[in-house]
Design a protein around this motif. Structure first.
Motif, PDB file in Angstrom:
ATOM      1  N   PRO A 287       0.751  -1.230  -0.036  1.00 14.73           N
ATOM      2  CA  PRO A 287      -0.096   0.123   0.068  1.00 14.73           C
ATOM      3  C   PRO A 287       1.019   1.294   0.118  1.00 14.73           C
ATOM      4  N   TRP A 288       2.202   1.292   0.382  1.00 18.81           N
ATOM      5  CA  TRP A 288       2.969   2.412   0.437  1.00 18.81           C
ATOM      6  C   TRP A 288       3.867   2.658  -1.034  1.00 18.81           C
ATOM      7  N   PHE A 289       3.436   1.827  -1.865  1.00 17.59           N
ATOM      8  CA  PHE A 289       4.147   1.784  -3.131  1.00 17.59           C
ATOM      9  C   PHE A 289       3.201   2.911  -3.890  1.00 17.59           C
ATOM     10  N   GLN A 290       3.534   4.213  -3.958  1.00 17.50           N
ATOM     11  CA  GLN A 290       2.596   5.383  -4.409  1.00 17.50           C
ATOM     12  C   GLN A 290       3.110   5.818  -5.667  1.00 17.50           C
ATOM     13  N   VAL A 291       2.372   6.779  -6.219  1.00 15.65           N
ATOM     14  CA  VAL A 291       2.945   7.227  -7.731  1.00 15.65           C
ATOM     15  C   VAL A 291       4.168   8.317  -7.051  1.00 15.65           C
ATOM     16  N   GLU A 292       5.126   8.038  -7.742  1.00 12.94           N
ATOM     17  CA  GLU A 292       6.457   8.894  -7.569  1.00 12.94           C
ATOM     18  C   GLU A 292       7.460   8.399  -8.344  1.00 12.94           C
ATOM     19  N   LYS A 293       8.531   9.190  -8.795  1.00  9.75           N
ATOM     20  CA  LYS A 293       9.513   8.857  -9.909  1.00  9.75           C
ATOM     21  C   LYS A 293      10.309   7.779  -9.249  1.00  9.75           C
ATOM     22  N   ALA A 294      10.459   7.575  -7.943  1.00  7.80           N
ATOM     23  CA  ALA A 294      10.918   6.172  -7.624  1.00  7.80           C
ATOM     24  C   ALA A 294      10.486   4.888  -8.126  1.00  7.80           C
ATOM     25  N   SER A 295       9.060   5.127  -7.786  1.00  4.73           N
ATOM     26  CA  SER A 295       8.105   3.887  -8.041  1.00  4.73           C
ATOM     27  C   SER A 295       8.091   3.592  -9.529  1.00  4.73           C
ATOM     28  N   ILE A 296       8.096   4.468 -10.427  1.00  2.44           N
ATOM     29  CA  ILE A 296       8.092   4.287 -11.867  1.00  2.44           C
ATOM     30  C   ILE A 296       9.549   3.858 -12.210  1.00  2.44           C
ATOM     31  N   ASP A 297      10.558   4.327 -11.937  1.00  2.00           N
ATOM     32  CA  ASP A 297      11.969   3.780 -12.000  1.00  2.00           C
ATOM     33  C   ASP A 297      11.659   2.564 -11.797  1.00  2.00           C
ATOM     34  N   ARG A 298      11.345   1.998 -10.541  1.00  2.00           N
ATOM     35  CA  ARG A 298      11.300   0.499 -10.003  1.00  2.00           C
ATOM     36  C   ARG A 298      10.612  -0.257 -10.950  1.00  2.00           C
ATOM     37  N   LEU A 299       9.486   0.193 -11.539  1.00  2.00           N
ATOM     38  CA  LEU A 299       8.793  -0.479 -12.491  1.00  2.00           C
ATOM     39  C   LEU A 299       9.676  -0.745 -13.781  1.00  2.00           C
ATOM     40  N   ARG A 300      10.326   0.277 -14.346  1.00  2.00           N
ATOM     41  CA  ARG A 300      11.132   0.127 -15.530  1.00  2.00           C
ATOM     42  C   ARG A 300      12.260  -0.968 -15.239  1.00  2.00           C
ATOM     43  N   TYR A 301      12.782  -0.784 -14.055  1.00  2.00           N
ATOM     44  CA  TYR A 301      13.926  -1.794 -13.689  1.00  2.00           C
ATOM     45  C   TYR A 301      13.357  -3.121 -13.554  1.00  2.00           C
ATOM     46  N   ILE A 302      12.107  -3.504 -13.059  1.00  2.00           N
ATOM     47  CA  ILE A 302      11.618  -4.737 -13.190  1.00  2.00           C
ATOM     48  C   ILE A 302      11.449  -5.268 -14.439  1.00  2.00           C
ATOM     49  N   ARG A 303      10.715  -4.473 -15.310  1.00  2.00           N
ATOM     50  CA  ARG A 303      10.815  -4.914 -16.653  1.00  2.00           C
ATOM     51  C   ARG A 303      12.103  -5.261 -17.285  1.00  2.00           C
TER      52      ARG A 303
END
Length: 283
Positions: free
Chosen positions: A115-131
């Protein structure tokens, strides 16, 4: 195009295993009821390759697995890792599931974010790294933070999932504050859309100081009207995704398997064919 139905895990659905033989070979029995299942054990520990090999062998050719990403991979454990440590963890996890991949039985790896994984640059960067680390594999993303679907971010969230070829996980869950998400029945990947049914127990969703929180969180039984509404949504999703998987997670009271079968009936589906029995020369 097809709609497949199952439940999360195969160990805790007692109604599926009425006798000793069924209880001794739960996954094999489960596969006579449903043709897809979610692997939960992988969230808590990276499973040995031998487990996946066994599970592949115990299920028929058409059977599929949704494998939950380890909690360190989603940030649920709050473990701090360097980029190289994260890459090593992903390498171990992906190596462990190879028997499922090689057997053609991997429907998706499910990343369920906290629930604390919110919209922010670090989260978007993490999604890109996961891919980057899961290139070429089907990956489903489940958010548990409302900010991703806020009016100002919703379309950008869905566009990001499309860009990264991530499978959108549509959730049916209680609307209980920022740590829950609304139903957003949109496909972002034309090969698969995942729907997870968590129930609608709004009073049990958040901890609220309750010691039995985890036991009651998914205490809910969907009624016929609610399932009929979801039948329409599932059929609509099928028009924009070759495959739709519906997984019932509302099992605090043992209702998941019943609701899954209710949905199968509403969709006019029959039970899957049982896995072939191996010939025992010594019988």
């Amino acid at each position: 195009m097809t709609i497949q139905i199952g439940v999360t895990g195969w160990g805790d659905h007692d109604k599926l295993y009425p006798d000793a033989k069924a209880r001794q070979q739960k996954l094999k029995t489960y596969a006579t009821h449903f043709e897809v299942v979610e692997v939960d054990a992988s969230f808590y520990a990276i499973q040995p390759i031998s487990n996946y090999t066994k599970w592949v062998e115990e299920t028929p050719e058409h059977f599929s697995f949704i494998i939950k990403a380890h909690q360190d991979m989603t940030g649920q454990s709050r473990r701090k890792m360097t980029r190289s440590e994260a890459a090593s963890l992903f390498e171990q996890f992906l190596a462990s599931i190879q028997p499922v991949v090689e057997a053609g039985k991997l429907a998706a790896i499910l990343f369920q974010f906290p629930p604390w994984f919110q919209v922010e640059k670090a989260s978007i960067d993490r999604l890109r790294y996961i891919r980057e680390l899961t290139k070429g594999l089907p990956v489903a993303i489940e958010f548990r933070q409302q900010s991703w679907y806020a009016e100002e971010y919703r379309e950008r969230t869905l566009s990001l999932l499309r860009e990264l070829e991530f499978i959108h996980t549509v959730c049916d869950e209680p609307q209980a504050g920022s740590g829950s998400v609304p139903v957003v029945p949109v496909a972002t990947y034309d090969q698969l859309t995942l729907v997870r049914f968590h129930g609608r127990n709004v009073h049990g969703w958040n901890q609220n100081g309750r010691e039995d929180w985890r036991k009651v969180r998914f205490l809910y039984r969907y009624n016929q009207t609610e399932l009929m509404e979801w039948r329409k949504l599932a059929l609509a999703l099928e028009q924009s995704s070759n495959r739709v998987i519906l997984l019932f997670n509302n099992n605090s009271g043992g209702d998941a398997s019943d609701n899954a079968k209710d949905m199968m009936q509403l969709l006019g589906q029959k039970l899957p064919d049982p896995p072939p029995e191996q010939l025992n020369l010594f019988d």
